[in-house]
Scaffold this motif. Structure first.
Motif, PDB file in Angstrom:
ATOM      1  N   VAL A 580      -5.249   1.703   8.870  1.00  0.00           N
ATOM      2  CA  VAL A 580      -5.905   0.900   7.845  1.00  0.00           C
ATOM      3  C   VAL A 580      -4.919   0.680   6.696  1.00  0.00           C
ATOM      4  CG1 VAL A 580      -7.853   0.725   6.277  1.00  0.00           C
ATOM      5  CG2 VAL A 580      -8.131   1.882   8.474  1.00  0.00           C
ATOM      6  N   LEU A 581      -4.701  -0.596   6.359  1.00  0.00           N
ATOM      7  CA  LEU A 581      -3.867  -0.938   5.204  1.00  0.00           C
ATOM      8  C   LEU A 581      -4.742  -0.933   3.950  1.00  0.00           C
ATOM      9  CD1 LEU A 581      -1.223  -2.033   3.890  1.00  0.00           C
ATOM     10  CD2 LEU A 581      -2.093  -4.332   4.388  1.00  0.00           C
ATOM     11  N   LEU A 582      -4.378  -0.120   2.978  1.00  0.00           N
ATOM     12  CA  LEU A 582      -5.081  -0.047   1.696  1.00  0.00           C
ATOM     13  C   LEU A 582      -4.080  -0.414   0.612  1.00  0.00           C
ATOM     14  CD1 LEU A 582      -6.911   3.351   2.223  1.00  0.00           C
ATOM     15  CD2 LEU A 582      -7.919   1.065   2.415  1.00  0.00           C
ATOM     16  N   ALA A 583      -4.423  -1.396  -0.203  1.00  0.00           N
ATOM     17  CA  ALA A 583      -3.470  -1.855  -1.220  1.00  0.00           C
ATOM     18  C   ALA A 583      -4.215  -2.326  -2.457  1.00  0.00           C
ATOM     19  CB  ALA A 583      -2.594  -2.982  -0.679  1.00  0.00           C
ATOM     20  N   VAL A 584      -3.547  -2.195  -3.595  1.00  0.00           N
ATOM     21  CA  VAL A 584      -4.039  -2.741  -4.860  1.00  0.00           C
ATOM     22  C   VAL A 584      -2.811  -3.089  -5.693  1.00  0.00           C
ATOM     23  CG1 VAL A 584      -4.163  -0.514  -6.050  1.00  0.00           C
ATOM     24  CG2 VAL A 584      -5.642  -2.373  -6.781  1.00  0.00           C
ATOM     25  N   GLY A 585      -2.893  -4.163  -6.479  1.00  0.00           N
ATOM     26  CA  GLY A 585      -1.739  -4.588  -7.266  1.00  0.00           C
ATOM     27  C   GLY A 585      -2.143  -5.359  -8.500  1.00  0.00           C
ATOM     28  N   GLY A 640      -0.821   1.796   0.947  1.00  0.00           N
ATOM     29  CA  GLY A 640      -1.122   2.983   1.726  1.00  0.00           C
ATOM     30  C   GLY A 640      -1.504   2.636   3.154  1.00  0.00           C
ATOM     31  N   LEU A 641      -1.153   3.515   4.095  1.00  0.00           N
ATOM     32  CA  LEU A 641      -1.547   3.381   5.499  1.00  0.00           C
ATOM     33  C   LEU A 641      -2.325   4.641   5.889  1.00  0.00           C
ATOM     34  CD1 LEU A 641       1.699   1.932   7.140  1.00  0.00           C
ATOM     35  CD2 LEU A 641      -0.443   0.722   6.683  1.00  0.00           C
ATOM     36  N   TYR A 642      -3.611   4.429   6.271  1.00  0.00           N
ATOM     37  CA  TYR A 642      -4.464   5.556   6.641  1.00  0.00           C
ATOM     38  C   TYR A 642      -4.525   5.658   8.159  1.00  0.00           C
ATOM     39  CZ  TYR A 642      -8.587   8.458   7.372  1.00  0.00           C
ATOM     40  OH  TYR A 642      -9.456   9.431   7.789  1.00  0.00           O
ATOM     41  N   ASP A 643      -4.220   6.872   8.682  1.00  0.00           N
ATOM     42  CA  ASP A 643      -4.249   7.125  10.122  1.00  0.00           C
ATOM     43  C   ASP A 643      -5.534   7.896  10.438  1.00  0.00           C
ATOM     44  OD1 ASP A 643      -3.906   7.822  12.754  1.00  0.00           O
ATOM     45  OD2 ASP A 643      -1.830   8.506  12.511  1.00  0.00           O
TER      46      ASP A 643
END
Length: 759
Positions: A580-585, A640-643
Motif C-alpha cells: 500500500v502506497l501512503l503519501a502526503v505532501g 510510505g510503503l506498507y507490507d
C-alpha cells in the motif's frame, strides 16, 4: 660669568646648614606637639594645671633617664591603645630597640607637604633603619597615581615616577587594586612586574602599602632599603601599616584631596553628562576582593527607572537593590575588572530588577577608587529592545527623542540609516531639520516644529528629505510632547517613517487602476480554475479508503474564506505488488501554480511507485522531477510503503513533519530520517526508516495546516496534537473527526489529515 670655587663651596655649605636647621626645626615641632599631647593627657588624668602636668612629665623623664619626647610617646601610646601602640608592644616582645612611631606620627601630622611626610617616615621610624627612600602617591580621579612627596629620590627618579597611569602593571597600582600591602624583602625578582622605583637596582628590599581610609583609598606609600633584608617581622609590618594609615588620613585631609571633595567633583561631572547615573564605592571582604558595591550618589532619573526613591537607594548595597547584579558575568564581575584595570567597560543590566523590564547597556568607568554607572533609555537592549529595533527596520521607521532641558537629541540606529548618515554622525534636532528637506516642504516642517515646541501638541507631517548623497526620500513624521512628574514638557519623542515606496506605489496605482481591475478579474478566474483542478484530482475526503487490513480515513480542510487554493495532497492506493502506497505532501505557495505542481508530484509518485522502488528511492526520483520538470516547484512530502504480510511500514520524508503513532492510548512522534525539500537540489539522497505496526495501532500523516499557530512555537503545537491523539482509537473516521475538531490551528492554511488504523 664664572663663580670662584671658594664661593661655590661657601654657598653649598650655607645650603646644607639651612637644611640641617630646617630639619631640626621640624623635629622640634614634632617633639613639642607630642609633648603637648602627653601634657594634655596628664591634665585630664591628674586634674592639674598644664604647668603642673609638664613639670610632672619632666620629673618622670629625669627619674627614669628617658628623653622627654620618648616618655611622652610612651604615655600617648598607653592612652591611645591604637595600632601604633600595638606596634610598639610587638617591637618590645621581639626584643627590638625602643620604637618611636609616636614621634613619626607627630612629624607626619605637622608636615607641611608630602616631602616632609616622607622625610618624617625616614627620620623618625626605627623600622626604617637602613631605608634610603620613601615616596607617597595620591590617587587621582582617572585612577592614576600622582607623586605627592618623596625623600631620598634624586630628581630623575622623581620625574620618572611623577605619575603612574592606571594601565601600568606596577606595584603601586597593584596595591591600589588589591587594597593589600606588598612585602618584598629580597627585591622584585624575575617576572614580577615593573620595579617600584628605578634607583638601587632590583635586588633590594621594598614595601608598598595602600593608604586606605574609611572612604576608600587615598594613595600609596612605598619604602626602599639599600640592600636585601632577611624578612619583615610582625612588629615591622605592624608599625609600617599603622604609619601608612596616619599618612592616609593626613593626605586625605589636605585641601583638594578629601574624599568629600572627590565625591562632589565626581558628582558634578556626572550630573553634567547624564541624568541617569550611579556613583558607587566597592565593598571588599577581608582578602580585598570586591563583593558588592555601595550607592553613594545617583542621578535624578534613577528613581523613575528603578521605581525606588532616592532616599531608599543612597547607602544601599547594589545587590540588595538589584540581586541579578551579582550573577556571573554581570555588572559586579565587570566592575571588579574595571577597578583592577582602569579600563571602562559595558554590562547588560535590567536596572529595575523585574524579569519583564527592559535591559539597559550600562557603561562602567573608574573615578578615583569609585565606579560610575551611566546609561540612557535610548540604549535599551535585550528581547524587547531587539524586537523594537527589528520592527523599526522592517517598517522603515526611526525613533528619536529630544531633551528640551539639555538639548540632547537621541536617535535609534535605524534613524541614522533612514537619513543616510553613519551611526557616529551627530543626530539632527528639530531646529536643524528644515535645512535637510526640500525647499518646498520647509514651511511644513516649521509648522510641525511649532506645534510641538510652542503649542505642546502632538503633530505629524509629510515632507521630502534630501539626504547627504542628494537622494530624496518621502518621509512621514509624527511626534508628541513628553511631560515630567510636575507636568512640564521636558522632551519631544517621535518617529520618522520612510514612505517613499508607498508614495510611489500610490502614484503608480492611480495611473494603472483600470489594469488592476483586469488583473483582479484574471486572478479570480485563475483561482476558480485552480479549485476545479484540485477537486478533480483529489478524491472526496468523506469517502473511506480501504486497503489490505488497513482502515484509512482522509480529511481535507481548505483554507478560510477568501484564501488562495493551496497545494496540499494525499494518496493511499494498493500497488500491483500488494503493498500500500501512503503519501502526503504540501506544495509551497498557493493558487494555480501550487495546484499544477501538486498534480505533477502526486501523479509522478503514483507512476514511479509502479517500479517497485523503496520510499527513499521514490523520493529521490520525485525530487529530480520537481527540480528538472516542474519549473521551480518546492514541496515537503512523506512517502510510505506498507507490507501487509509483515505489518511493516517503510517510509522516508522530504522536509515534512513527522508522523504520529498511537499505540495503547499513548501517542508519540516517529524518529525522523534525514531528507530535505523536494526541488531544492538535484540528485538528493534520502534516508529510510522502518516501523512495525501492531493490531490496534493508528498512524497519522498530516500537513502543517493541522497544527500551526501564530502564537505558539511549532514543537509546542505538535505536543498539543500528541496530547489530543492520546485516547482510545475507535474507527478511523471517528478518530479523524476528533482530531480535526480538537486542533486549534489559526494560520488559515490548507489542512490534510490521513488516519491509518490497523484492524
Amino acid at each position: 660669568m664664572t663663580v670662584p670655587p671658594d664661593d661655590v663651596m661657601r654657598l653649598t655649605a650655607l645650603v646644607a646648614e639651612q637644611r640641617r636647621r630646617l630639619d631640626e626645626t621640624r623635629d622640634r615641632a614634632a617633639a613639642r606637639a607630642l609633648t603637648d599631647i602627653a601634657t594634655g593627657i596628664l591634665v585630664d588624668r591628674l586634674a592639674c594645671s598644664p604647668a603642673e602636668a609638664l613639670g610632672h612629665l619632666a620629673r618622670l623623664a629625669a627619674g627614669t633617664g628617658m628623653p622627654l619626647v620618648d616618655l611622652a610617646a610612651d604615655l600617648v601610646g598607653l592612652a591611645a591603645d591604637d595600632p601604633l601602640a600595638e606596634a610598639a608592644r610587638r617591637a618590645a616582645d621581639e626584643g627590638m630597640p625602643p620604637a618611636r612611631p609616636r614621634l613619626a606620627e607627630a612629624a607626619i601630622l605637622h608636615a607641611e607637604d608630602g616631602d616632609a611626610m616622607a622625610a618624617a617616615l625616614l627620620g623618625e621610624t626605627f623600622s626604617l633603619s637602613g631605608a634610603v627612600a620613601a615616596a607617597l602617591w595620591a590617587l587621582r580621579p582617572d585612577g592614576a597615581l600622582e607623586l605627592a612627596g618623596a625623600a631620598g629620590l634624586d630628581p630623575l627618579e622623581r620625574a620618572h615616577w611623577r605619575r603612574v597611569p592606571p594601565q601600568l602593571d606596577s606595584l603601586q597600582q597593584r596595591a591600589v587594586r588589591d587594597r593589600a600591602p606588598i612585602w618584598w624583602p629580597g627585591g622584585a625578582g624575575r617576572g614580577r612586574g615593573a620595579p617600584p622605583l628605578t634607583g638601587g637596582g632590583e635586588d633590594v628590599a621594598r614595601a608598598v602599602l595602600p593608604l586606605t581610609t574609611d572612604g576608600g583609598c587615598a594613595g600609596v606609600l612605598e619604602i626602599r632599603w639599600a640592600t636585601r633584608l632577611p624578612g619583615f617581622t610582625p612588629a615591622v609590618r605592624s608599625e609600617l601599616t599603622a604609619l601608612a594609615q596616619v599618612c592616609a588620613r593626613t593626605l586625605d585631609a589636605r585641601p583638594g584631596s578629601a574624599d568629600d571633595d572627590r565625591l562632589l567633583d565626581a558628582a558634578a561631572v556626572l550630573t553634567g553628562l547624564s541624568d541617569a547615573f550611579l556613583l558607587l564605592s566597592p565593598v571588599r571582604d577581608a582578602t580585598g576582593r570586591v563583593v558588592d558595591l555601595r550607592i553613594d550618589l545617583l542621578g535624578r532619573d534613577v528613581p523613575r527607572v528603578t521605581g525606588y526613591s532616592a532616599r531608599s537607594l543612597l547607602g544601599q548595597r547594589l545587590s540588595h537593590v538589584s540581586p541579578q547584579t551579582a550573577l556571573p558575568g554581570g555588572p559586579l564581575d565587570v566592575s571588579a575588572e574595571v577597578l583592577a584595570t582602569g579600563r571602562p567597560a559595558e554590562a547588560e543590566w535590567s536596572i529595575a530588577g523585574a524579569a519583564d523590564e527592559p535591559v539597559h547597556r550600562v557603561r562602567i568607568a573608574r573615578i578615583f577608587d569609585r565606579l560610575a554607572f551611566t546609561w540612557d533609555d535610548g540604549e535599551r537592549i535585550g528581547a524587547s529592545g531587539a524586537l523594537l529595533e527589528q520592527v523599526q527596520r522592517l517598517g522603515r521607521i526611526g525613533a528619536w527623542q529630544q531633551d528640551l532641558v539639555s538639548g540632547r537629541v537621541m536617535w535609534s540606529e535605524p534613524t541614522f540609516a533612514l537619513f543616510g548618515l553613519p551611526p557616529a554622525a551627530p543626530a539632527i534636532g528639530l531646529d536643524e531639520l528644515p535645512g535637510h528637506v526640500a525647499p518646498q516642504d520647509r514651511a511644513t516642517v516649521r509648522r510641525f516644529r511649532e506645534q510641538l515646541l510652542r503649542l505642546h501638541r502632538p503633530a505629524f507631517a509629510t515632507f521630502r528629505l534630501v539626504r547627504a548623497d542628494e537622494s530624496v526620500r518621502q518621509i512621514r513624521a509624527f511626534a508628541e510632547p513628553v511631560t515630567d512628574a510636575s507636568g512640564t514638557v521636558a522632551a519631544i519623542r517621535g518617529a520618522y517613517q520612510d514612505v517613499s515606496d508607498r508614495y510611489h506605489s500610490e502614484v503608480a496605482l492611480a495611473a494603472t487602476q483600470d489594469r488592476l481591475a483586469d488583473t483582479e478579474q484574471r486572478a479570480e478566474d485563475q483561482e476558480r480554475l485552480a479549485l476545479h483542478v484540485q477537486q478533480a484530482i483529489l478524491p472526496p475526503a468523506d469517502q473511506p479508503v480501504s486497503a489490505a487490513d488497513l482502515d484509512i480515513a482522509v480529511r481535507y480542510r481548505p483554507a478560510g474564506d477568501g484564501q488562495l487554493v493551496g497545494g496540499d495532497w494525499y494518496d493511499a492506493i494498493v500497488l500491483p505488488n500488494k503493498k500500500v502506497l501512503l503519501a502526503v505532501g504540501d506544495i509551497a505557495g498557493h493558487g494555480l501554480d501550487a495546484v499544477t505542481g501538486m498534480v505533477a508530484l502526486r501523479n509522478g509518485l503514483r507512476g514511479l511507485a509502479i517500479t517497485g522502488a523503496g520510499p527513499a528511492e521514490l523520493l529521490g526520483m520525485l525530487n529530480n522531477v520537481a527540480y528538472h520538470l516542474t519549473g521551480g516547484t518546492f514541496a515537503t512530502a512523506i512517502c510510505g510503503l506498507y507490507d501487509p504480510s509483515e505489518r511493516s511500514l517503510r517510509w522516508a520524508r522530504a522536509g515534512h513533519l513527522p508522523p504520529v503513532l498511537v499505540r495503547d492510548g499513548e501517542a508519540g512522534l516517529l524518529p525522523l530520517p534525514a531528507g530535505f525539500l523536494l526541488g531544492l537540489a538535484p540528485d538528493a539522497v534520502y534516508e529510510e526508516a522502518t516501523t512495525t505496526l501492531q493490531l490496534g495501532d493508528a498512524l497519522l500523516l498530516f500537513t502543517d495546516g493541522l497544527v500551526e499557530r501564530r502564537d505558539l512555537p511549532l514543537d509546542e503545537a505538535l505536543q498539543e496534537l500528541i496530547r489530543l491523539a492520546g485516547r482510545p482509537v475507535g474507527d478511523a473516521e471517528t478518530f479523524s473527526d476528533h482530531l480535526l475538531g480538537g486542533t486549534s490551528a489559526n494560520t488559515n492554511d490548507d489542512t490534510c489529515l490521513v488516519t491509518i488504523h490497523l484492524r
